[in-house]
Enzyme design. Structure first.
Site, PDB file in Angstrom:
ATOM      1  N   LYS A   1       1.527   1.876   7.162  1.00 44.72           N
ATOM      2  CA  LYS A   1       1.526   1.398   8.298  1.00 44.72           C
ATOM      3  C   LYS A   1       2.790   2.385   9.474  1.00 44.72           C
ATOM      4  CE  LYS A   1       0.694  -2.599   9.407  1.00 44.72           C
ATOM      5  NZ  LYS A   1      -0.606  -2.724  10.446  1.00 44.72           N
TER       6      LYS A   1
ATOM      7  N   TYR B   1      -1.032   5.019  10.501  1.00 48.85           N
ATOM      8  CA  TYR B   1      -1.372   3.365  11.350  1.00 48.85           C
ATOM      9  C   TYR B   1      -0.451   3.238  12.692  1.00 48.85           C
ATOM     10  CZ  TYR B   1      -5.653   2.306   8.677  1.00 48.85           C
ATOM     11  OH  TYR B   1      -7.173   2.115   8.189  1.00 48.85           O
TER      12      TYR B   1
ATOM     13  N   HIS C   1      -0.722   1.717  16.563  1.00 47.35           N
ATOM     14  CA  HIS C   1      -1.039   0.129  16.884  1.00 47.35           C
ATOM     15  C   HIS C   1      -0.587   0.153  18.762  1.00 47.35           C
ATOM     16  CE1 HIS C   1      -4.273  -0.807  14.045  1.00 47.35           C
ATOM     17  NE2 HIS C   1      -3.437  -0.663  13.320  1.00 47.35           N
TER      18      HIS C   1
ATOM     19  N   ARG D   1       0.779  -0.994   0.103  1.00 44.65           N
ATOM     20  CA  ARG D   1      -0.134   0.003  -0.128  1.00 44.65           C
ATOM     21  C   ARG D   1       0.739   1.379  -0.223  1.00 44.65           C
ATOM     22  NH1 ARG D   1      -3.624  -1.601   5.553  1.00 44.65           N
ATOM     23  NH2 ARG D   1      -1.472  -2.593   5.418  1.00 44.65           N
TER      24      ARG D   1
ATOM     25  N   VAL E   1     -12.020  -8.838  17.467  1.00 43.28           N
ATOM     26  CA  VAL E   1     -11.897  -8.306  18.829  1.00 43.28           C
ATOM     27  C   VAL E   1     -11.645  -6.899  18.125  1.00 43.28           C
ATOM     28  CG1 VAL E   1     -12.828  -9.599  20.089  1.00 43.28           C
ATOM     29  CG2 VAL E   1     -10.629  -9.718  20.619  1.00 43.28           C
TER      30      VAL E   1
ATOM     31  N   GLU F   1      -6.279   5.155  13.534  1.00 40.84           N
ATOM     32  CA  GLU F   1      -7.057   3.767  13.754  1.00 40.84           C
ATOM     33  C   GLU F   1      -8.027   4.353  15.370  1.00 40.84           C
ATOM     34  OE1 GLU F   1      -3.425   3.187  16.814  1.00 40.84           O
ATOM     35  OE2 GLU F   1      -3.943   3.568  13.750  1.00 40.84           O
TER      36      GLU F   1
ATOM     37  N   ASP G   1      -2.949  -7.059  15.176  1.00 43.75           N
ATOM     38  CA  ASP G   1      -2.030  -5.675  14.797  1.00 43.75           C
ATOM     39  C   ASP G   1      -2.296  -4.931  16.976  1.00 43.75           C
ATOM     40  OD1 ASP G   1      -0.988  -5.017  12.818  1.00 43.75           O
ATOM     41  OD2 ASP G   1      -3.650  -4.207  11.753  1.00 43.75           O
TER      42      ASP G   1
ATOM     43  N   ALA H   1       0.267  -9.520  10.290  1.00 40.49           N
ATOM     44  CA  ALA H   1      -0.331  -7.841  10.935  1.00 40.49           C
ATOM     45  C   ALA H   1      -0.822  -7.049   9.740  1.00 40.49           C
ATOM     46  CB  ALA H   1       0.884  -7.210  11.360  1.00 40.49           C
TER      47      ALA H   1
END
Length: 372
Positions: free
Chosen positions: A75, A94, A96, A15, A239, A118, A270, A299
Site C-alpha cells: 500500500k 501502489y 494512487h 499483505r 470504473v 497501478e 482507491d 480502500a
C-alpha cells in the site's frame, strides 16, 4: 542492490511486499534483502521463513528506510513512512496519487524515485500489476455487498440469489473491466440478476461472449446509468481511468432516490470513488449510511485476504523488482517502456501526466529523466 520490505501499517493491511519465495530469488541473484520483523505474519510466514530464504530481519522500519536502496511495499506509504524516504531511494508500491494531494506532496519533497504498481503497463495492454488485485477486489465486492444487504447490517434484508419462488437481488456493475468481470463472475454464481454497464462497445461485446445470457449488458448513458442505479439492490462501482481520479458517476441526488437499504460497494475508492457520497473506509469500520443507502468503501479490500492477494501480487511484481535491482532504476526504465509508465514521482518532479493535471503540478516527462 539492498532491498527493504517493511511491515504494512495501514489499517488492517496484512499483505506484504515480498514473500520468502521472492526473497530467495533476489538473494540468489546476488542482492541483499532486509525485512521488518513480523512482516509476513498476515500470510502465515514467520521471520525464520524469511531468514531461511536469505533475508536479514530487523526490528524497526526506520532501519530499512535508512539502509536500503529500494523499498518494496504493497500500500501507499503512510505519513510516518514518507518522512523516512531519502533522495534517490526507489519506492515500488501502489500509490494512487491523483486523489491524495498530501501523499503526492510528501513524495515530491522526499526526492525519492516512486514507481506505482497501478500504472505499469503490459505488452498486450492493460495494467498487469493492478490486475491481480482488481480480480480479488471484484470477487470480494460481491461478498461484501451480499453481507451488507442483510438487514442487521443496514441493508434491504435480501439474499443475493433469492430462493425458488422469490426474486434474487438486482446487482448493477458499473464498468466491465477487470474488477467488473470478476464481480460479475461471483454475482452470477450466486444467482443474482446481474446488469453490467460500460461505454466501450468492444468491452461489452467481450463481456457478452464470456457470460452470454447469464448477464444483461447495457451501453452506459446518463439515462441508463440513472435508471439502473435507482432500481438496483446492490451497485458495484468498478470504473477506472489509469492514474486519474475516478469519475463521479453516481450523484448525491441519485443516492437520495435509491431504494432504502440498497448497497453501494465502491471499488473505485482507491482513486477517489465513483459516487459523490463515497469516502474511504477501513476493514475495521467498512460501512456507513447516507440517505438510507449502505456504502462499503474499503480502500484496501484485498488486504482482507492477504494470503491470496500477496502471492498473486508477487507473481507479477517479482520480474520488475528483479529488473530494478539488477540494472538500477534508470537502466531498467530505459529498457522497459511498460515499467517506465509506472514512474509517477521522481527526484522532486511529477512524471505522470494525469496526476500532474489533477493536482496542479508541472508535468515532467519520465523519459527526460532517464536520458531517453
Amino acid at each position: 542492490m539492498h532491498i527493504g520490505v517493511p511491515k504494512e501499517i495501514k489499517n488492517h493491511e496484512y499483505r506484504v511486499g515480498m514473500t520468502p519465495t521472492s526473497v530467495r530469488e533476489l538473494v540468489a541473484a546476488g542482492h541483499t534483502v532486509t525485512v521488518e520483523t513480523q512482516c509476513g505474519v498476515g500470510i502465515g510466514r514467520s521471520d525464520d521463513d524469511y531468514r531461511t530464504a536469505g533475508a536479514t530481519v530487523v526490528d524497526a522500519a526506520a532501519m530499512l528506510f535508512e539502509q536500503c536502496d529500494m523499498i518494496v511495499k504493497v500500500k501507499e506509504p503512510q505519513a510516518s513512512e514518507r518522512a523516512m524516504l531519502r533522495p534517490g531511494q526507489i519506492l515500488f508500491t501502489y500509490l494512487h496519487l491523483a486523489p491524495d494531494p498530501d501523499q503526492t506532496k510528501d513524495l515530491v519533497d522526499s526526492g525519492a524515485v516512486c514507481i506505482a504498481y497501478e500504472t505499469v503497463t503490459g505488452p498486450g495492454g492493460g495494467l498487469p500489476l493492478l490486475a491481480p488485485m482488481s480480480k480479488v477486489a471484484g470477487r470480494m465486492a460481491v461478498q461484501a455487498g451480499a453481507y451488507a444487504l442483510e438487514q442487521p447490517h443496514g441493508g434491504l434484508g435480501m439474499l443475493l440469489g433469492g430462493v425458488p419462488g422469490v426474486d434474487p437481488a438486482k446487482v448493477v456493475v458499473i464498468g466491465a473491466g477487470m474488477v467488473g468481470t470478476h464481480a460479475t463472475h461471483i454475482a452470477v454464481g450466486m444467482g443474482a440478476d446481474v446488469w453490467v454497464l460500460d461505454r466501450n462497445p468492444d468491452v461489452i461485446e467481450a463481456h457478452w461472449e464470456q457470460f452470454g445470457r447469464g448477464t444483461n449488458t447495457v451501453f452506459s448513458t446518463a439515462d441508463a446509468l440513472e435508471h439502473h442505479v435507482l432500481t438496483a439492490d446492490l451497485v458495484i462501482g468498478a470504473v477506472l481511468i489509469p492514474g486519474a481520479s475516478a469519475p463521479k458517476l453516481i450523484t448525491a441526488d441519485m443516492v437520495k432516490r435509491m431504494k432504502p437499504g440498497a448497497v453501494i460497494v465502491d471499488v473505485a475508492i482507491d482513486q477517489g470513488g465513483c459516487s459523490e457520497t463515497s469516502r474511504a473506509t477501513t476493514h475495521a469500520e467498512p460501512t456507513y449510511i447516507v440517505d438510507d443507502v449502505v456504502h462499503y468503501c474499503v480502500a484496501n479490500m484485498p488486504g482482507g485476504v492477504p494470503r491470496t492477494s500477496t502471492y498473486a501480487l508477487n507473481n507479477v511484481t517479482l520480474p520488475h523488482i528483479m529488473a530494478l535491482a539488477n540494472k538500477g532504476w534508470k537502466q531498467a526504465l530505459a529498457d522497459d517502456a511498460h515499467l517506465l509508465a509506472g514512474l509517477n514521482v521522481c527526484e522532486g518532479k511529477v512524471t505522470y501526466q494525469e496526476v500532474a493535471e489533477t493536482l496542479g503540478y508541472d508535468y515532467t516527462s519520465a523519459r527526460s529523466l532517464i536520458g531517453a
